[in-house]
Design a protein around this motif. Structure first.
Motif, short mmCIF file in Angstrom:
data_model
loop_
_atom_site.label_atom_id
_atom_site.label_comp_id
_atom_site.label_asym_id
_atom_site.label_seq_id
_atom_site.Cartn_x
_atom_site.Cartn_y
_atom_site.Cartn_z
N GLY A 196 18.28 47.13 46.70
CA GLY A 196 18.78 48.39 47.68
C GLY A 196 18.73 47.42 48.65
O GLY A 196 18.93 48.47 49.93
N SER A 254 20.60 50.90 50.34
CA SER A 254 21.02 52.11 49.33
C SER A 254 19.43 52.53 48.18
O SER A 254 18.92 52.47 48.14
CB SER A 254 21.68 51.35 47.96
N ALA A 290 27.15 44.87 46.79
CA ALA A 290 28.71 45.50 47.18
C ALA A 290 29.45 45.72 48.37
O ALA A 290 29.88 45.07 48.78
CB ALA A 290 29.31 46.51 45.73
N ASN A 320 26.54 52.95 48.48
CA ASN A 320 26.30 53.16 47.57
C ASN A 320 24.90 52.24 46.44
O ASN A 320 24.53 52.38 45.62
CB ASN A 320 27.18 53.79 46.02
N ASP A 321 25.79 50.94 46.98
CA ASP A 321 25.56 49.81 45.77
C ASP A 321 25.55 48.88 48.03
O ASP A 321 25.91 48.12 47.76
CB ASP A 321 26.90 49.60 44.81
N ASP A 380 31.97 53.05 51.39
CA ASP A 380 31.19 54.61 50.87
C ASP A 380 31.83 55.17 52.07
O ASP A 380 31.44 56.36 52.77
CB ASP A 380 29.45 53.93 51.07
N GLU A 396 22.35 59.62 46.99
CA GLU A 396 22.95 60.01 45.51
C GLU A 396 24.45 60.19 45.37
O GLU A 396 24.73 60.95 46.16
CB GLU A 396 23.34 60.81 44.23
N GLU A 397 25.31 58.73 45.17
CA GLU A 397 26.98 59.37 45.76
C GLU A 397 27.49 59.28 46.84
O GLU A 397 27.89 60.19 46.90
CB GLU A 397 27.06 59.89 43.73
#
Length: 121
Positions: A35, A51, A16, A12-13, A111, A55-56
């Motif tokens: 990304g 990333s 991170a 997702n990130d 994730d 989505e999510e």
């Protein structure tokens, strides 16, 4: 011909995820964009964190692949890694057990991607 294998993990990130993997692997990224971030794992092998492709991502969705960290040092080193990861709050999916190829354990990144720690062949 030069060949390189990049194992890509969807996250997702990316920044991170790079902090998470960098802490576990004890290394810094070798390439970074907002990304897409990679870690140089040795000659011809990279780990890519990408990333924005989905989505999510949810940790609850079953995963059908794993990133495998093959370590030297035998069972003592594997158990030490397991305890270190536990102390960092890493999600443990399966504690150390014998899987036929040696002692192994299974963890997950934030994730939900699977990370196996196993003995090096």
């Amino acid at each position: 011909m030069t060949t390189s294998v990049v194992s890509i993990v969807y996250v997702n990130d990316a920044p991170a995820a790079a902090r998470f993997y960098g802490d576990l692997l004890g290394m810094s990224p070798s390439f970074e964009t907002p990304g897409y971030i990679t870690f140089d794992l040795g000659p011809g092998a990279d780990l890519g964190l990408w990333s924005g492709q989905f989505e999510e991502l949810s940790p609850d969705v079953p995963r059908t692949s794993e990133v495998c960290l093959a370590i030297d040092g035998g069972p003592d080193e594997l158990n030490a890694t397991f305890k270190q990861w536990q102390s960092k709050g890493v999600t443990i999916l399966r504690e150390p057990h014998d899987a036929g190829f040696g002692l192994t354990f299974l963890a997950a990144d934030p994730d939900g991607n699977r990370i196996r720690v196993a003995p090096q062949d």
